[in-house]
Scaffold this motif. Structure first.
Motif, PDB file in Angstrom:
ATOM      1  N   GLY A   1     -54.785  -3.554  44.886  1.00  0.00           N
ATOM      2  CA  GLY A   1     -56.075  -3.901  45.473  1.00  0.00           C
ATOM      3  C   GLY A   1     -57.229  -3.717  44.525  1.00  0.00           C
ATOM      4  O   GLY A   1     -58.336  -4.205  44.787  1.00  0.00           O
ATOM      5  N   ALA A   2     -56.999  -3.018  43.414  1.00  0.00           N
ATOM      6  CA  ALA A   2     -58.063  -2.779  42.436  1.00  0.00           C
ATOM      7  C   ALA A   2     -57.606  -3.032  41.007  1.00  0.00           C
ATOM      8  O   ALA A   2     -58.375  -3.512  40.191  1.00  0.00           O
ATOM      9  N   THR A   3     -56.353  -2.725  40.687  1.00  0.00           N
ATOM     10  CA  THR A   3     -55.866  -2.782  39.311  1.00  0.00           C
ATOM     11  C   THR A   3     -54.540  -3.529  39.270  1.00  0.00           C
ATOM     12  O   THR A   3     -53.705  -3.400  40.176  1.00  0.00           O
ATOM     13  N   LEU A   4     -54.344  -4.301  38.197  1.00  0.00           N
ATOM     14  CA  LEU A   4     -53.117  -5.078  37.990  1.00  0.00           C
ATOM     15  C   LEU A   4     -52.303  -4.462  36.854  1.00  0.00           C
ATOM     16  O   LEU A   4     -52.854  -4.101  35.805  1.00  0.00           O
ATOM     17  N   TYR A   5     -50.980  -4.339  37.093  1.00  0.00           N
ATOM     18  CA  TYR A   5     -50.065  -3.784  36.094  1.00  0.00           C
ATOM     19  C   TYR A   5     -48.983  -4.828  35.796  1.00  0.00           C
ATOM     20  O   TYR A   5     -48.433  -5.469  36.705  1.00  0.00           O
ATOM     21  N   ARG A   6     -48.665  -4.980  34.503  1.00  0.00           N
ATOM     22  CA  ARG A   6     -47.599  -5.882  34.073  1.00  0.00           C
ATOM     23  C   ARG A   6     -46.461  -5.047  33.528  1.00  0.00           C
ATOM     24  O   ARG A   6     -46.617  -4.326  32.526  1.00  0.00           O
ATOM     25  N   ASP A   7     -45.316  -5.102  34.185  1.00  0.00           N
ATOM     26  CA  ASP A   7     -44.141  -4.312  33.808  1.00  0.00           C
ATOM     27  C   ASP A   7     -44.495  -2.836  33.661  1.00  0.00           C
ATOM     28  O   ASP A   7     -44.087  -2.154  32.713  1.00  0.00           O
ATOM     29  N   GLY A   8     -45.322  -2.344  34.585  1.00  0.00           N
ATOM     30  CA  GLY A   8     -45.679  -0.931  34.613  1.00  0.00           C
ATOM     31  C   GLY A   8     -46.853  -0.546  33.742  1.00  0.00           C
ATOM     32  O   GLY A   8     -47.289   0.614  33.783  1.00  0.00           O
ATOM     33  N   GLN A   9     -47.418  -1.479  32.951  1.00  0.00           N
ATOM     34  CA  GLN A   9     -48.519  -1.175  32.049  1.00  0.00           C
ATOM     35  C   GLN A   9     -49.809  -1.832  32.568  1.00  0.00           C
ATOM     36  O   GLN A   9     -49.816  -3.029  32.880  1.00  0.00           O
ATOM     37  N   ARG A  10     -50.868  -1.029  32.631  1.00  0.00           N
ATOM     38  CA  ARG A  10     -52.166  -1.568  33.057  1.00  0.00           C
ATOM     39  C   ARG A  10     -52.694  -2.527  32.000  1.00  0.00           C
ATOM     40  O   ARG A  10     -52.637  -2.251  30.798  1.00  0.00           O
ATOM     41  N   LEU A  11     -53.179  -3.686  32.428  1.00  0.00           N
ATOM     42  CA  LEU A  11     -53.685  -4.684  31.492  1.00  0.00           C
ATOM     43  C   LEU A  11     -55.003  -4.232  30.877  1.00  0.00           C
ATOM     44  O   LEU A  11     -55.809  -3.527  31.506  1.00  0.00           O
ATOM     45  N   THR A  12     -55.237  -4.675  29.649  1.00  0.00           N
ATOM     46  CA  THR A  12     -56.468  -4.318  28.951  1.00  0.00           C
ATOM     47  C   THR A  12     -57.645  -5.143  29.483  1.00  0.00           C
ATOM     48  O   THR A  12     -57.468  -6.155  30.171  1.00  0.00           O
TER      49      THR A  12
END
Length: 796
Positions: free
Chosen positions: A137-148
């Motif tokens: 709802g606030a942050t997106l993670y790709r394969d467990g890593q928060r995107l820059t």
């Protein structure tokens, strides 16, 4: 019983203005609206409805299609490319062009297919585009890593992203997940050859909603399976013929923009801003409009054969819907009359009158929230009773309160003209809300005044430590309100209120306390280290509150709150310099003001090429410099200027607006935010520049009266013989100066915006604009505090 001559003289100007309001209501022409819209369809038939057939002013010409299906009953499809339909049920709601995501569900954007692996109240997991994606709802993670963070992201969004990454999930600030574009960064899930924002995922109360995006930029088809389960009784119907082809490996799918929604289980439908209550009986679907309903001069309209209206006339003088509201006002007036003579019942009667008025104001506000607001005449009686109660006590019959009452009456008159001059039922809500807020604020201020008088008569005073705890609690409440707005609301507020107005008051009070204590340090026998510790103890709360308030205001993507804080800060520094006789600081601050004027003139002469390098905020200046080149915000500025030009010196009717009272408001209503940010443009269009000049004089006199009250308090502090009296006088001085500074900031920014003196930024004008929160949380407490600070005249 005869009222004192002084009381009658004080009421003369406000009474004249309220008489004009009554005249406007009396002269308002008759108007009709649809009470119920009945649609009759046989099995398999359909009908297209738009703004005219639905009496919905903000709907499109072709907005929706109703169809009666033999198996699924009544169905609705959205035909608008710019507005969604919203269906509401007892426990859920469904938007057109969106779908609730559940585990195991798939959806397709162009040739990219995503599978929902898991979903819950706080977490969504997707599999697609070669990766696993987790979104809370606030942050997106790709394969467990928060995107820059994305390149060229402005610093407020960078700060927001850092906050979401650092705090627990329940403290994060919601941000939508955008699908499309060429980058994996921040909250963007990039998809090749697909426009950014082609689909959007948002966290809602009951889970995550997937919706189509970019309606104006060649939207890409967003396909979902026909048989996907929904957590709602508002189910998707069968696919529309001709929908985009599904992915070859998926089950039959449909484009969410072309979906049909079943009305079974729905109780309300929102089209544009018009809300309809739904009821079904056989071949008839009844839609009962509740708000934002178009008004007609006569109950006559050409309609299709299978569509019929039931008409009702607009009521302005029927004192509805609740007669007890008038009984409460009458009882309050009787108690007020009993309180006027010097009898033993005086205080008890005054308290009872105040409580009854506050209850009536609260009831009116609740009725408005329930969709059954009092009529215009009842709101007029409520507002008049509020000012009558406030000016009844001799201690409150001061030039300051008289000017405030006059400004309030002018603002109410302007808001009433907006409501009566519009061909829409909901425009009166600004007047009704302001009247209710004024009643609540006036009652609260009067009770505070009576309580302070009682304590003063008994020689009771708050201890210094208790005062500091009260101020700290006040600041905590204001910060809590700001947090609610950030977490649950938007830049327009939360729960139809603006906590930032309460924050302004708390900031003023806390800073006044710190500055008032600062003056005693030079006389205290403290070491240098003790002085430094005391400085940190007293200044830290004010500095922290300024920082948090500024952070909350930056999120509205507008620099006007920061300019307002800057004006307040400079005025408070000048007030401190004047109180401490610091000539150097006074000269520096005056030079700062002259520098600001020079900077504005420089910006006017500066070329666009130089400004464009400043990024987002440069757009505000470019609109100011070249409004004709900006089709949205620039049109707002141009429409305001055109309205002022039409008004001229004597108003649009050439009679200072007296002959147009209660009649149509014309093209001025088309100005965006005409009820708040551009209320001045409407007032000048309606009543002319001469009336505007008179309004400016009243505003200037009101500020001078506030400063005179502050000066008197400072004089009392300088003559005090003990610390408590000196602190009280200085606290009143700085609090009144801080309140005057905020009011001055609102006046400057509003006049500057409407007259194109400053870059367009948008701040409501105190007293004139329809700002109920500004009236209740800032102006009414400020007036109550000024009355308590003034010398008592009860014995006169």
């Amino acid at each position: 019983m005869r009222l004192p001559f002084r009381f009658a003289a004080v009421l003369l100007i406000p009474a004249t203005l309220f008489a004009l309001q009554a005249l406007a209501i009396w002269r308002a022409p008759a108007a009709w609206q649809a009470a119920s819209i009945d649609v009759r369809l046989a099995q398999g038939e359909s009908i297209e409805l738009g703004a005219q057939q639905l009496a919905a002013p903000q709907a499109d010409r072709r907005h929706l299609r109703l169809r009666r299906d033999p198996q699924q009953g009544w169905l609705v499809q959205n035909l608008s490319s710019t507005h969604q339909l919203l269906l509401q049920g007892p426990n859920t709601e469904q938007r057109s062009g969106s779908i609730a995501l559940q585990a195991g569900q798939t959806f397709q954007i162009s040739d990219q297919v995503f599978t929902v692996e898991a979903t819950g109240a706080r977490q969504l997991a997707l599999r697609g585009a070669g990766s696993r994606w987790d979104y809370d709802g606030a942050t997106l993670y790709r394969d467990g890593q928060r995107l820059t963070t994305c390149p060229q992201t402005h610093w407020p969004l960078r700060l927001l992203g850092a906050w979401n990454a650092a705090v627990p999930q329940w403290l994060t600030l919601a941000r939508p997940l955008m699908l499309g574009g060429n980058l994996y960064c921040d909250n963007r899930l990039g998809l090749p050859a697909i426009a950014a924002g082609s689909a959007v995922v948002r966290k809602e109360r009951h889970g995550f909603q997937l919706s189509a995006g970019n309606p104006d930029d060649e939207p890409v088809a967003l396909l979902v399976p026909m048989q996907s389960p929904l957590q709602s009784p508002l189910q998707l119907a069968r696919p529309i013929q001709g929908a985009a082809a599904p992915h070859p490996d998926s089950q039959p799918a449909q484009d969410v923009r072309q979906q049909e929604l079943a009305l079974a289980g729905a109780t309300a439908l929102i089209v544009g801003h018009t809300r309809f209550q739904l009821s079904q009986q056989g071949d008839t679907l009844s839609l009962r409009p509740e708000r934002h309903v178009r008004l007609y001069a006569a109950p006559d309209l050409a309609l299709p054969a299978n569509l019929s209206w039931q008409w009702q006339q607009r009521h302005l003088w029927h004192f509805s819907p609740v007669p007890p509201l008038l009984w409460g006002l009458a009882a309050s007036l009787v108690c007020l009359l009993l309180a006027l003579p010097a009898t033993r019942l005086r205080n008890a009667s005054a308290v009872m009158a105040t409580i009854l008025l506050g209850v009536c104001g609260l009831a009116a506000l609740i009725l408005q929230r329930l969709g059954q607001p009092p009529d215009a005449a009842t709101s007029l009686a409520l507002a008049a009773s509020a000012l009558l109660l406030w000016l009844a006590a001799p201690a409150r019959q001061t030039p300051l309160n008289l000017l405030a009452a006059s400004l309030l009456a002018i603002g109410l008159l302007s808001q009433l003209e907006l409501g009566l001059g519009a061909a829409e039922s909901s425009w009166l809500r600004y007047y009704q809300k302001s009247a209710a807020m004024l009643a609540i604020g006036s009652a609260g201020g009067a009770l505070w005044h009576l309580w302070a008088q009682q304590r003063a008569a008994l020689r009771l005073h708050l201890a210094q430590q208790r005062t500091e705890w009260l101020l700290a609690s006040f600041a905590a409440v204001a910060l809590g309100g700001l947090a609610l707005q950030v977490l649950l609301g938007d830049e327009t507020g939360v729960f139809d209120l603006q906590p930032v107005e309460l924050a302004k008051l708390a900031l003023t009070a806390l800073t006044a306390h710190c500055l008032a204590l600062r003056f005693n340090w030079r006389h205290a026998q403290l070491s240098l280290a003790a002085h430094g510790s005391r400085w940190l103890q007293l200044s830290a709360p004010a500095l922290l509150f300024i920082a948090l308030l500024g952070l909350a205001l930056v999120q509205v993507d507008d620099f006007s709150p920061l300019i307002l804080l800057l004006v307040w800060s400079v005025c408070m520094a000048l007030a401190y310099a004047m109180a401490s006789a610091h000539r150097g600081l006074s000269i520096a601050l005056v030079c700062t003001g002259l520098g600001a004027v020079t900077a504005i003139a420089t910006l006017r002469l500066m070329g666009s090429d130089e400004l464009i390098r400043w990024g987002f905020y440069a757009e505000r200046f470019l609109v100011w410099l070249h409004p004709d080149q900006h089709p949205h915000t620039g049109q707002q500025l141009l429409a305001g200027a055109q309205a002022i030009a039409e008004g001229g010196w004597w108003g649009a009717d050439q009679r200072l607006g007296l002959t147009s009272l209660g009649h149509a408001a014309g093209q001025a209503l088309r100005i965006p935010a005409v009820q708040d940010d551009f209320a001045v443009s409407f007032f000048l269009n309606r009543h002319g520049l001469l009336a505007g000049l008179g309004l400016w004089v009243l505003q200037a006199l009101f500020l001078l009266a506030l400063l005179q009250a502050a000066r008197s308090s400072l004089g009392m502090a300088n003559q005090a013989r003990n610390f408590r009296h000196a602190w009280r006088g200085r606290f009143r001085y700085f609090a009144l100066c801080g309140g005057a500074a905020f009011v001055l900031g609102h006046f400057l920014l509003s006049w500057g915006t409407n007259l194109a003196i400053f870059p367009i930024m948008g701040q409501p004008m105190s007293f004139l604009s329809a700002g109920g929160s500004h009236l209740l949380f800032f102006l009414c407490p400020l007036l109550a505090f000024s009355a308590i600070s003034a010398p008592s005249t009860e014995g006169e």
